[in-house]
Structure formats: C-alpha cells, structure tokens
Design an enzyme around this catalytic site. Sequence first.
Site, PDB file in Angstrom:
ATOM      1  CG  ASP A  80      -8.584  -1.932 -28.742  1.00  0.00           C
ATOM      2  OD1 ASP A  80      -8.995  -2.343 -29.841  1.00  0.00           O
ATOM      3  OD2 ASP A  80      -7.422  -2.139 -28.296  1.00  0.00           O
ATOM      4  NE  ARG A 132      -7.031  -7.512 -20.210  1.00  0.00           N
ATOM      5  CZ  ARG A 132      -8.134  -8.024 -20.749  1.00  0.00           C
ATOM      6  NH1 ARG A 132      -8.533  -9.222 -20.379  1.00  0.00           N
ATOM      7  NH2 ARG A 132      -8.811  -7.374 -21.660  1.00  0.00           N
ATOM      8  N   PRO A 159       0.820  -1.225   0.000  1.00  0.00           N
ATOM      9  CG  PRO A 159      -0.761  -1.546   1.671  1.00  0.00           C
ATOM     10  CD  PRO A 159       0.558  -2.061   1.180  1.00  0.00           C
ATOM     11  CD  GLU A 207       1.769  -5.744  11.408  1.00  0.00           C
ATOM     12  OE1 GLU A 207       0.868  -6.588  11.546  1.00  0.00           O
ATOM     13  OE2 GLU A 207       1.557  -4.551  11.123  1.00  0.00           O
TER      14      GLU A 207
END
Length: 246
Positions: A169, A154, A89, A116
Amino acid sequence: MRVDVVSLFPEFVAQMASHGVVARAQERGLLGVHGWNPRDYAEGNYRRVDDRPFGGGPGMVMLIDPLRAALEAARAADAAEARVIYLTPQGTPLTQDKVKELAGRSRLLLLCGRYEGVDERLVEAEVDEELSIGDYVLSGGELAAAVLIDAVARLQPGALNDAESAAQDSFEHGLLDCPHYTRPVEHALGTVPDVLLSGNHALIDAWRRRQALLRTWLRRPDLVDKAALGPEERQWLEQAAATSPE
Ligand SMILES: Nc1nonc1C(=O)NCC1CCCCC1
C-alpha cells in the site's frame, strides 16, 4: 496469470520463482511461471543460438529462428493471448503503474536477451513492448524478467498476507515508504518514535503518511509532483519546505 519466459537460462527464472511470494502465488494457483530455452529449438550439431553481428564489432547477436520457435512453442502452450515483452535497457522504464497494468493481464511472454542483443527483425515482428528496469546494462534479461515477475506476482489477488499488502500500500500512492521499527524499544542505536508506541492508530497512520511524504520530497521530489496528494498533504509539504534548512 501465466508467465512464459524465453531464456537461454530458464533454470535461473525457475529458481527465483521457487522462493517467497512468487512460489506461494504459484502454490495458490495464482500464477504459473514456465521457461523456454531457444537452444532446444536450434538447428545443427552445435545448436547455434547466436552469430556474429553484420557490420562487424564485438560480441554476438541472438539468431532469429531459435527465438522465434521458442516464442511459438510458448504461445502454443496456452490458448490465452500473451503480451510479449522484451527486457532491455532500450525499453520504456518500468514503473508501478506499468506493473499494475501488466498484473491485470492473463498472460505475459518475457523475452530475455543475452550477448549484444537480439536480431532487430525478431523484435519488430514479435515484441509488443520493450521495458527497462533501469539505466544500466546487465549480462542478460533474466534478472529484469525476475524483477517483473516478482512485482506482478505481489499484485495477484490472494498473493500477499495482510502485513505484506500493507507494505504494498505504501507504494500505491506513488510515494516512498515510511521508516519501520521493531523490538527492542531502547537500543544502543537509538529509540522508537513515541507515536508508534501510542496505540493511537489514527495518529500512527498520519505519522507514517507524513514520513512517507517527507522522504519522498527529500529523496525523490520528481515523485511528489506525480503523486495524488490531497490539499492537506500539499499544505503540509509547503510548510515543511518553508521550514527546511536548505
Ligand atoms: N537494464 C535492463 N532492463 O531490462 N533489461 C535490462 C538489461 O540490462 N538487459 C540485459 C541486456 C543484455 C544484452 C541483450 C539485451 C538485454
């Protein structure tokens, strides 16, 4: 492209890579996903991979040496240089532009933390960049690694068939996707916009582009500013804004 994943749960990543587009990319030789478990490199009877944090406080911190050994083993598995990415994060938000940049590399080495987190000295010494998939805390970096693997898979040439690449697209221009409809035309939940039944593909493309623009403007105005809009599209948005009830 080769992706190595250092994780206490390598089977988690292997499992996600055995489905759908990622699995097909691997079958087509476009992508290889390999897991490395730091516990396999941990010393002692208990094969410790974590310990209590200096300075006190709750939880545990992942030890340097098992991670470092797993990273080295992963590096040694292929001659190509790897970009080492720590999913956290605290990282830079992951965007499609970043995904496109990473998808062009020959190797990624993804470090997945647990507990942690990881001893900061390991991060400073081994990590090239820290990336976040969103402002929330997961129980480990594996889900974030899976997101990144899926997104770069992808983009490997040959990974998507025509229908799937059309979906890709719609995000290429930094806009949200347009609405989609399929059979039946008439349903208790409503009908299908006539333009989609017209067979006029120029009109259909224009409608889809406008719908994507409108949705982006309404739901994610921050993306509109970044999108590469043509003068006609910017004018259309200004008209839509002028007639908007708000
Ligand atoms: N959000 C996120 N984006 O990327 N990773 C994320 C995450 O929440 N990861 C879990 C934490 C858990 C403690 C150790 C370090 C990773």
